[in-house]
Design a protein around this motif. Structure first.
Motif, short mmCIF file in Angstrom:
data_model
loop_
_atom_site.label_atom_id
_atom_site.label_comp_id
_atom_site.label_asym_id
_atom_site.label_seq_id
_atom_site.Cartn_x
_atom_site.Cartn_y
_atom_site.Cartn_z
N VAL A 173 -16.08 -6.69 -0.44
CA VAL A 173 -15.81 -8.02 -1.01
C VAL A 173 -15.54 -7.93 -2.51
N LEU A 174 -16.43 -7.27 -3.24
CA LEU A 174 -16.27 -7.19 -4.69
C LEU A 174 -15.04 -6.37 -5.06
N ALA A 175 -14.75 -5.31 -4.30
CA ALA A 175 -13.54 -4.52 -4.55
C ALA A 175 -12.29 -5.37 -4.37
N ALA A 176 -12.27 -6.21 -3.33
CA ALA A 176 -11.11 -7.08 -3.09
C ALA A 176 -10.97 -8.12 -4.21
N LEU A 177 -12.08 -8.63 -4.70
CA LEU A 177 -12.03 -9.60 -5.80
C LEU A 177 -11.51 -8.96 -7.08
N LEU A 178 -11.94 -7.74 -7.33
CA LEU A 178 -11.55 -7.05 -8.56
C LEU A 178 -10.12 -6.52 -8.49
N ALA A 179 -9.64 -6.22 -7.28
CA ALA A 179 -8.31 -5.61 -7.13
C ALA A 179 -7.21 -6.49 -7.72
N VAL A 180 -7.32 -7.80 -7.55
CA VAL A 180 -6.27 -8.70 -8.05
C VAL A 180 -6.34 -8.89 -9.56
N ARG A 181 -7.35 -8.31 -10.18
CA ARG A 181 -7.54 -8.49 -11.61
C ARG A 181 -7.17 -7.25 -12.43
N ASP A 183 -4.15 -3.80 -12.82
CA ASP A 183 -2.77 -3.39 -12.55
C ASP A 183 -2.74 -2.16 -11.64
N GLN A 184 -1.54 -1.86 -11.17
CA GLN A 184 -1.32 -0.64 -10.38
C GLN A 184 -1.46 0.58 -11.29
N PRO A 185 -1.87 1.74 -10.78
CA PRO A 185 -2.12 2.03 -9.36
C PRO A 185 -3.53 1.72 -8.89
N TYR A 186 -4.39 1.24 -9.82
CA TYR A 186 -5.79 1.02 -9.46
C TYR A 186 -5.94 -0.14 -8.47
N ARG A 187 -4.99 -1.07 -8.51
CA ARG A 187 -5.05 -2.17 -7.54
C ARG A 187 -4.91 -1.63 -6.11
N LEU A 188 -3.99 -0.70 -5.93
CA LEU A 188 -3.81 -0.08 -4.62
C LEU A 188 -5.07 0.65 -4.19
N ASP A 189 -5.68 1.39 -5.14
CA ASP A 189 -6.89 2.14 -4.83
C ASP A 189 -8.03 1.24 -4.38
N LEU A 190 -8.23 0.15 -5.12
CA LEU A 190 -9.34 -0.75 -4.80
C LEU A 190 -9.10 -1.47 -3.46
N ASN A 191 -7.88 -1.88 -3.21
CA ASN A 191 -7.59 -2.53 -1.93
C ASN A 191 -7.79 -1.57 -0.76
N PHE A 192 -7.39 -0.31 -0.96
CA PHE A 192 -7.58 0.67 0.11
C PHE A 192 -9.06 0.94 0.35
N LEU A 193 -9.83 1.04 -0.74
CA LEU A 193 -11.27 1.26 -0.60
C LEU A 193 -11.92 0.05 0.08
N ALA A 194 -11.49 -1.15 -0.31
CA ALA A 194 -12.03 -2.37 0.31
C ALA A 194 -11.73 -2.38 1.80
N LEU A 195 -10.50 -2.01 2.18
CA LEU A 195 -10.12 -1.96 3.59
C LEU A 195 -10.97 -0.93 4.34
N SER A 196 -11.15 0.23 3.75
CA SER A 196 -11.93 1.30 4.39
C SER A 196 -13.38 0.88 4.61
N MET A 197 -13.98 0.27 3.59
CA MET A 197 -15.36 -0.18 3.71
C MET A 197 -15.47 -1.30 4.74
N TRP A 198 -14.47 -2.18 4.79
CA TRP A 198 -14.46 -3.27 5.76
C TRP A 198 -14.45 -2.72 7.18
N LEU A 199 -13.61 -1.72 7.42
CA LEU A 199 -13.52 -1.13 8.75
C LEU A 199 -14.80 -0.38 9.10
N TRP A 200 -15.34 0.37 8.16
CA TRP A 200 -16.57 1.11 8.42
C TRP A 200 -17.73 0.16 8.70
N GLY A 201 -17.83 -0.92 7.92
CA GLY A 201 -18.90 -1.89 8.14
C GLY A 201 -18.83 -2.51 9.52
N GLY A 202 -17.60 -2.79 9.99
CA GLY A 202 -17.44 -3.34 11.33
C GLY A 202 -17.89 -2.37 12.41
#
Length: 362
Positions: A173-181, A183-202
């Motif tokens: 959640v916090l990674a997704a909130l921070l990602a939009v704040r 610039d690239q390439p760190y935005r891509l990194d944070l969104n990917f990490l957020a997605l990975s954690m989301w999938l693992w948590g599920g």
């Protein structure tokens, strides 16, 4: 002299109260006490989204103060009672409570981003949460795996185990909130990490919930076994819904997320529907526990684990309705935000009474 003697009991009561406030029982301090920060923080965000900024800021201040105090007490406990802390860490029932430290850091960081709009503090707390998550995940689960003396399933698992899921999704959640704040390439990194954690948590929820549901239905169940952390059954799904909703919103500016939007939408609704199913079930079990079985209702730090899911359900439903254009759900976030505020007020009142008048904490 008689007047001084008459005032002696009052002075004794004041002294004992001060001792409890200034020197709490560090040795037996619950690892799950950071749940107070989790609950206060998410209820603050729920109040903010229904247009109650003063209440949101007040709860934000309480969450920040509680976070600082609990860290001070935790460090002091580690210094004074290291063996007790280690014993808690590898205990099947108390060990998962340490994951509240991760979720509390992430939720407080989310408050700094959304309410205070201080992104740098959000980043700092996100890194703290990530470091804690790595350390606690591999320490606790390795210890529980290799220890020789283990309890049976009905004595070794509870809803508190799902705090590991909540901790994982809070980082997403916090990674997704921070990602939009950023610039690239760190935005891509944070969104990917957020997605990975989301999938693992599920996936972690599916593993753990299978064991918990098996324990529910095939072992003897007493009122004392239905501890407040069982509400995390719903709360873990609610925060998973929130993380998925934020990823869907972020997909507008993230091509790799955009390519899997249908998948994320399906699983987000799946999580929300599962969390919603738990609400009536938990209410029925609560009535069975306290009304039918007459189990006493008294303040326990674990009750913050019941407040948190209510606030999270309000926030996650609001974000899901926004991400998927589900206007027909608009009434739910406001209703649950008020319910969460009421539950928080009752729990906080119980906390204050337990400090000042422990004999009247019921």
């Amino acid at each position: 002299m008689p007047a001084a003697e008459d005032n002696a009991p009052e002075r004794s009561l004041a002294a004992s109260t001060a001792a409890r406030l200034l020197r709490p029982d560090l040795e037996m301090l619950s690892p799950a006490y950071f749940g107070m920060v989790m609950a206060t923080g998410i209820v603050s965000l729920a109040a903010n989204q229904i247009g109650l900024p003063l209440i949101a800021w007040g709860l934000f201040a309480i969450a920040g103060a509680a976070y600082a105090i609990l860290w001070g007490l935790t460090i002091l406990r580690i210094v004074r009672h290291p063996r007790r802390v280690f014993a808690d860490l590898i205990d099947h029932m108390r060990g998962p409570g340490f994951f509240t430290m991760v979720a509390a850091s992430s939720i407080l960081g989310s408050e700094f981003v959304i309410i205070a709009r201080i992104d740098i503090v959000g980043f700092v707390l996100w890194f703290v949460a990530l470091i804690l998550w790595v350390g606690l995940t591999y320490t606790i689960f390795t210890a529980l795996t290799v220890k020789e003396d283990k309890p049976s399933l009905d004595r070794g698992i509870s809803g508190a185990w799902l705090l590991a899921v909540v901790a994982t999704q809070s980082i997403a959640v916090l990674a997704a909130l921070l990602a939009v704040r950023i610039d690239q390439p760190y935005r891509l990194d944070l969104n990917f990490l957020a997605l990975s954690m989301w999938l693992w948590g599920g996936m972690l929820y599916i593993w753990m919930m299978s064991l918990i549901f098996y324990r529910y239905t095939f072992f003897r169940f007493s009122p004392g076994d239905l501890s407040p952390p069982y509400w995390i059954n719903m709360g873990a799904m609610a925060i998973s819904t929130l993380a998925g909703s934020l990823l869907i919103i972020n997909s507008e500016d993230a091509p790799f997320l955009h390519s899997i939007v249908p998948f994320m939408k399906g699983f987000t609704v799946f999580y929300w529907a599962t969390g919603t199913w738990w609400i009536p079930m938990l209410l029925i079990l609560g009535v069975w526990r306290h009304v039918y079985k007459r189990f006493p209702l008294a303040y326990d730090p674990l009750y913050w684990g019941a407040v948190f899911p209510l606030g999270m359900y309000a926030v996650c439903t609001f974000q899901m309705a926004r991400a998927l254009d589900f206007d027909f759900l608009d009434a739910l976030p406001g209703a649950f935000a008020w319910i969460a505020l009421a539950a928080w007020a009752v729990a906080f009142l119980g906390y204050l009474v337990s400090l000042l008048r422990p004999e009247r904490a019921a």
